[in-house]
Scaffold this active site. Structure first.
Site, short mmCIF file in Angstrom:
data_model
loop_
_atom_site.label_atom_id
_atom_site.label_comp_id
_atom_site.label_asym_id
_atom_site.label_seq_id
_atom_site.Cartn_x
_atom_site.Cartn_y
_atom_site.Cartn_z
N ASP A 65 101.60 45.40 47.54
CA ASP A 65 102.35 44.25 47.12
C ASP A 65 103.79 44.70 46.78
OD1 ASP A 65 102.01 41.66 46.28
OD2 ASP A 65 102.78 42.04 44.44
N LYS B 132 107.62 43.69 48.48
CA LYS B 132 108.72 43.21 47.85
C LYS B 132 110.04 43.95 48.30
CE LYS B 132 106.22 41.30 43.97
NZ LYS B 132 105.81 41.48 42.72
#
Ligand code: ADP
Ligand code: ASP
Ligand code: MG
Length: 919
Positions: A775, A779
Site C-alpha cells: 500500500d 502511494k
C-alpha cells in the site's frame, strides 16, 4: 346569419331583465336625495356619476315606464352625454377556464371582483374548463354523424345546470336555466343540421363553440350582481369586430370595435362589466371566435379599447415560468418580461398566454400581469416596456436568456438545389405556393449559399405544402435545377428567448454546447434579426430532453453537479453523511448544488432522477435498491440532462472500477477517488488516462489516495506548477505503520503492538495487507508519477514486514498466532537503533534525482521530525530546489474514514471551483 341574429336576441333577454331591475331601483332613487351607489363616494368619478344618471336615459322603455319630466334632461340628450371615459379608471381582468371551472371557483372569482371597488372593471371570462373542448367535440361528432353528439350535448347541459343549482336560488336560477335550455335547444337543432349535412362551416362551428363563454359570463355576472348591482354582462359579439385573416387568426378592427363599445356603454354604463372572452363578430355581424385560447386576446383588445390601466390575466400558475412547468420541474417564475419577450415565448409555445395578446396593449403601453387565482400571495409576472435603466443592465447570460418554449408536431420542408442560387424570386415562389395552401410557416432558415431553403410547418399541413411545391417546381425538378423537396416529419421547435441574446457573444455557444452535451442533433437553426430568439429544430423525441438540458444550462447554478457514489462502504458512507450535513450551506453560501443521483455497491444500486434524499439514503438503498450494474449506473448519473456536470466518486479499492475511468472521462464525466488502483497500475494506462483527461477538459482528482485528507498531492502540484523542482519526497505514508512504530517502544514486542492495533481497528482485517508495504509502495508510485517519473510499481523495492514463512498462511488469525515467533529480529533492530539514539520508522521514498523509489524500515535520530510522531499520524517531507535546507513538511492524521471522506469532499469542492463556483 339567421343564427347570429337569433343569438343576439336571445342573449339580450337576460340582459334586459337585468336592466329592468336597475331601472326599477333607480327610478325609486330619483325621488329621494341622490345617493351615489359607488362604494367609494369620496372618490366617485364623474364617469361613475354620469353612469348612474345615464341609466335613467336608457331607451329600453318597453319594459320600464318612467317619466322624463322628473329631470330637465331629455332621454336623447342624456344618452349623448354618456360617453365612455377611458384610461386609468379602468382595469381589465381575464379569468381563464380553470378559474371558473366549478361553482366554488366562480364564487371565488366573484369575490375577487367585488372585493376591490377602487376602479371600474371589465372582466373577460373564458368558458368553464373543458367546455370549449366539449363544444368542439359536439361539432366533430355531429359532422361525422355520430349519434352520441346528443348525449355529449346533455353532458354540457348538465355541467352548467348543476353549476347554476349550486350558485343561484329561485329568481336568478329560473332566469339562467330558461336561457340555458333555450340555447341548448337551439344548439340541438343546429347540430342536427350539421349531422344531416355531414359538414359544419367555420361560422357554424364558431357559433356553437362560443356558447361556453356566453354561459360562464352570464353566471358570473348574475353572481357579481348579487353583491354589486352596478354590473352588466356583455356579449362581446355586439362589440368586438374582427376580420378573419387565415384559418386560425383574426385581426381586430379596433376603430369599429371602439365605436360599438361606446354605443354599448351608452346603454349599459355599469361599473363592472362581465364580458365573454373568445367570441366576436365579423364586420357583417356573423359570429366568429378569436380561435383557441383567444380569451387572453379578447382581454387585451378590451384593454386597448378602454386604454385600461392594466390587464390582469388570472390563471392557474404563479406567472410565466422560464419553461413550461409541466415539462421542466426546475423552471422559475419570471418577474418581468418585455412585450417582445412575452410575444416570442408565447409564439413559440408557452401557452400560458395567447401570442397575439401583446399586440393591442403594447401600443398604449398597458402592462399585462399574469397572476395565479389559487395563490393570491404571489405577485405574478409583469409584461411591460422595459425601463431605460433595465436596458443598460449588465449583459449577464441569465438576464439575457429569459425562457424557453417548444412547439411539437411540426415537419421540416427542405427545398434544395444549385439552381436556386442567385435566382431572384425563388423564395417568393416557394412561400407563394405555401400561402396558396393556407399553411402557417413557423420558422424559416436559408443557407447563405442560397443552395437550400428550409422551413417548418405544422405536421398536419405538410402534405399539402409538399404537393404544392412539387407541382410549382415541377419543371425545375425535372431539369435538375432543384434536387429535391424533402419532408422531415416528427420535428419540434425549441426556442430560447431573451432580450438581445442573439447578439451577445457566448449565448448561442452555451445553448449549443448544452444540446451537444445531451447528444441532441440539431436539424435546422434560425436566429431572428430581432435578436430576441434563437430557434432550433430537433427530433420530436429529443424535445423534452433538449428543453431540460438548455434550461438547466442557463438557469441552474453553473456548479450544479450530478454525483454518483460508487462503494457506500465505510468511506463512501461517511462521505454521504458529510454531504448530507453540508449540502444546504454549500448551496446557500457558495451556489454549489450537489445532487447525488445514484449510489452503487457491488450488489445493489439506488438511482434517482432528481437527487437522493441523503437523510435516508441507507433505508432507500436497502428498500428501493436494484441490481447493481456499473454501466447503467454511470449512464443514469450522466444521462440526466438537466444537470450540467457529472462526477463519479469511486470509494472502492477495486481495479475493475478503476479500469472504467478512461471511458467515463471520455464521455465528459469528472472523476474523484481515493482508490489508488488507477494511478498505481500499469504505467501506459496511467499515462493514457492523464493525457485523455487533459485533452478532454475533464477533471480527475485523487487527493485522498495519499495521506487521506492531508494536502499532499495538491501541495506537490503547487510546487511543480510554480516551477519548483522536486529532489526527494520522504514520508510515513501509512497510518497503521506509523501507529505500530510509534508504539513499538522499549519493553514491548512487535506482535503485541500489532495485536493492539488490530484490536483498535487501526489495521486492515488481515494486518499483512499493511505490513507487506504494498500500500505504501502504491502511494510512493503515485507521488513519483506526479513528480514526472515514469516508473512501474515493480520498480520500487519494498521491504515487507511479514516474515517470509507467514506470507502463505491462509487466515489472518493464524498469522496473528504465529507472529510472536518472529518478534526477536525486530526487537533487536529496535534495540540497536535505540542504542544509537535513533528510532525505527517505516517510510516510503521518492528519490527524484536518481529516479528511484523505496519502501523500507529506516532509522532516524530522535530529534528528527519523523521521530516525533504520535498515534497514526502521517508525515511527508518535500525536499525541493526551494525547500532544500529545510524540507517542506506536512503532518497530520493520514487515515480514518472521517479524514479520508473529508479529503474526497474537498476534491468535490475543488471540482466545483474549477467549474466556476464563487470562492
Ligand atoms: P387558462 O385556462 O387560464 O387560459 P391555460 O391552460 O391556457 O390557462 O394556460 C396556463 C397553463 O400554461 C399553465 O397551467 C401551464 O401548464 C402552461 N404553460 C406552458 N408554458 C408555460 C410557461 N412558460 N409559464 C407558465 N405556464 C406555462
Ligand atoms: N375557451 C376558449 C378555449 O378554450 C378560449 C380561452 O379559454 O381562451 O380555447
Ligand atoms: Mg389560456
Amino acid at each position: 346569419m339567421a343564427f347570429s341574429t337569433s343569438i343576439s336576441h336571445t342573449c339580450r333577454i337576460l340582459s334586459s331583465n337585468a336592466l329592468a331591475t336597475h331601472h326599477y331601483k333607480h327610478k325609486r332613487k330619483i325621488h329621494v336625495p341622490f345617493k351615489c351607489p359607488c362604494l367609494d363616494p369620496l372618490h366617485c368619478s364623474p364617469v361613475c356619476r354620469l353612469g348612474f344618471i345615464s341609466q335613467w336615459g336608457r331607451k329600453d322603455s318597453s319594459k320600464v315606464a318612467f317619466s322624463a319630466s322628473v329631470t330637465d334632461i331629455s332621454v336623447e340628450k342624456s344618452m349623448e352625454k354618456v360617453h365612455l371615459r377611458k384610461g386609468d379608471l379602468w382595469s381589465v381582468h381575464k379569468f381563464g377556464g380553470t378559474c371558473v371551472g366549478s361553482s366554488e371557483r366562480i364564487k371565488n372569482v366573484a369575490e375577487i371582483i367585488t372585493n376591490d371597488d377602487s376602479e371600474r372593471k371589465l372582466v373577460v371570462v373564458s368558458a368553464m374548463s373543458k367546455v370549449t373542448d366539449m363544444m368542439y367535440d359536439l361539432i366533430q361528432k355531429a359532422q361525422s354523424r355520430d349519434d352520441s353528439y346528443l348525449s355529449a350535448l346533455d353532458a354540457v347541459l348538465d355541467k352548467h345546470r348543476l353549476t347554476a343549482f349550486d350558485l343561484f336560488e329561485q329568481h336568478d336560477l329560473t332566469i339562467f336555466l330558461d336561457q340555458l335550455h333555450h340555447d341548448i335547444n337551439n344548439l340541438k337543432a343546429m347540430l342536427r343540421a350539421i349531422y344531416i349535412a355531414g359538414h359544419a362551416t367555420e361560422s357554424f362551428t364558431d357559433f356553437v363553440v362560443g356558447h361556453g363563454e356566453l354561459w360562464s359570463a352570464q353566471m358570473l355576472a348574475t353572481l357579481v350582481r348579487q353583491k354589486e348591482q352596478n354590473c352588466d354582462w356583455m356579449d362581446t359579439r355586439d362589440v368586438l369586430i374582427v376580420n378573419p385573416t387565415s384559418s386560425d387568426q383574426v385581426d381586430p378592427d379596433l376603430l369599429e370595435s371602439e365605436r360599438r363599445l361606446e354605443k354599448w356603454f351608452s346603454k349599459n354604463p355599469s361599473k363592472i362589466i362581465i364580458a365573454t372572452g373568445f367570441i366576436a363578430s365579423t364586420p357583417q355581424n356573423i359570429p366568429t371566435t378569436l380561435k383557441r385560447d383567444g380569451s387572453d386576446f379578447s382581454a387585451a383588445i378590451m384593454g386597448a379599447l378602454l386604454r385600461a390601466r392594466q390587464v390582469t390575466i388570472w390563471t392557474d400558475v404563479d406567472g410565466i415560468y422560464s419553461a413550461d412547468p409541466r415539462k421542466v420541474s426546475e423552471a422559475v417564475i419570471l418577474r418581468t418580461l418585455s412585450y417582445q419577450e412575452a410575444w416570442e415565448l408565447s409564439y413559440f409555445g408557452a401557452n400560458v398566454l395567447h401570442p397575439r395578446t401583446i399586440i393591442p396593449v403594447m401600443q398604449y403601453d398597458i402592462p399585462i400581469v399574469i397572476r395565479n387565482i389559487f395563490n393570491l400571495s404571489e405577485p405574478g409576472t409583469v409584461i411591460c416596456q422595459p425601463s431605460a435603466t433595465e436596458n443598460e443592465e449588465g449583459q449577464r447570460l441569465d438576464s439575457l436568456v429569459k425562457g424557453f418554449a417548444t412547439i411539437d408536431n411540426l415537419a421540416l420542408v427542405n427545398v434544395e438545389g444549385t439552381g436556386m442560387a442567385g435566382v431572384p424570386g425563388t423564395a417568393s415562389a416557394i412561400f407563394g405556393a405555401v400561402k396558396d395552401v393556407g399553411a402557417n410557416v413557423i420558422m424559416i432558415s436559408q443557407a447563405s449559399s442560397e443552395h437550400s431553403v428550409c422551413f417548418a410547418v405544422p405536421e398536419k399541413e405538410v402534405k399539402a405544402v409538399a404537393e404544392a411545391l412539387q407541382s410549382r417546381f415541377r419543371q425545375a425538378l425535372d431539369a435538375g435545377r432543384l434536387s429535391q423537396v424533402a419532408v422531415i416529419r416528427n420535428c419540434s421547435i425549441l426556442a430560447a428567448v431573451g432580450k438581445k441574446m442573439a447578439s451577445t457573444p457566448g449565448v448561442s455557444a452555451t445553448l449549443f454546447n448544452a444540446l451537444a452535451k445531451a447528444s441532441i442533433n440539431v436539424r435546422a437553426i434560425a436566429q431572428g434579426c430581432s435578436e430576441y430568439n434563437i430557434t432550433v429544430v430537433l427530433k420530436r423525441e429529443d424535445c423534452i430532453r433538449a428543453l431540460r438540458a438548455v434550461h438547466s444550462r442557463f438557469y441552474l447554478s453553473r456548479t450544479t453537479i450530478a454525483m454518483g457514489i460508487i462503494g457506500p462502504g465505510l468511506i463512501g458512507a461517511t462521505l454521504l453523511d458529510q454531504l448530507r450535513d453540508q449540502a444546504a450551506v454549500l448551496k446557500e453560501e457558495f451556489k454549489i448544488d450537489l445532487r447525488v443521483m445514484g449510489i452503487t455497491g457491488s450488489k445493489t444500486m439506488l438511482l434517482s432522477d432528481v437527487g437522493i434524499d441523503l437523510s435516508m439514503w441507507r433505508d432507500l438503498l436497502r428498500e428501493k435498491g436494484e441490481v447493481a450494474d456499473l454501466e447503467r449506473f454511470a449512464q443514469h448519473v450522466h444521462g440526466n440532462h438537466f444537470i450540467p456536470n457529472t462526477v463519479l466518486v469511486d470509494c472502492t479499492a477495486d481495479s475493475n472500477v478503476a479500469s472504467c475511468y478512461y471511458n467515463w472521462l471520455r464521455k465528459g464525466i469528472h472523476m474523484i477517488t481515493p482508490n489508488k488502483r488507477a494511478n498505481s497500475g500499469p504505467l501506459d494506462q496511467y499515462l493514457r488516462l492523464r493525457t485523455l483527461q487533459r485533452q478532454s477538459y475533464t477533471h480527475y482528482f485523487y487527493e485522498a489516495t495519499v495521506g487521506a485528507g492531508l494536502p499532499i498531492i495538491s501541495t506537490l502540484r503547487g510546487l511543480l506548477e510554480t516551477g519548483d523542482k522536486i529532489l526527494r519526497i520522504e514520508g510515513i505514508f501509512s497510518g497503521t505503520l506509523s501507529y505500530l512504530f510509534n508504539n513499538f517502544v522499549c519493553g514491548r514486542a512487535f506482535s503485541e503492538v500489532v495485536a493492539e492495533a488490530k484490536q483498535a481497528g487501526y489495521t486492515e482485517p488481515d494486518p499483512r495487507d499493511d505490513l507487506s508495504g504494498t500500500d505504501v509502495a502504491r502511494k510512493v508510485i503515485i507521488l513519483a508519477r506526479e513528480s514526472g517519473l515514469k516508473m512501474e510499481l515493480s520498480d520500487i523495492p519494498v521491504q515487507s514486514l511479514v516474515p517470509e514463512p507467514l506470507r502463505a498462511i491462509a487466515s489472518a488469525d493464524e498469522f496473528m498466532q504465529q507472529l510472536p515467533q518472529f518478534d526477536e529480529e525486530l526487537s533487536k533492530e529496535r534495540q540497536d537503533a535505540e542504542d544509537a539514539g535513533e528510532v525505527l520508522r517505516y517510510v516510503g521514498v521518492v528519490d527524484a534525482l536518481n529516479q528511484k523509489g523505496q519502501v523500507e524500515l529506516r532509522r532516524y535520530k530522535k530529534d528528527h521530525p519523523f521521530a516525533q510522531l504520535a498515534g497514526s499520524d502521517n508525515i511527508i517531507a518535500f525536499t525541493t530546489t526551494r525547500y532544500k535546507e529545510q524540507p517542506l513538511i506536512i503532518r497530520g492524521p493520514g487515515a480514518g474514514a472521517q479524514v479520508t471522506a473529508g479529503g474526497i469532499f474537498s476534491d468535490i469542492l475543488r471540482l466545483a471551483s474549477y467549474l466556476g463556483a464563487p470562492s
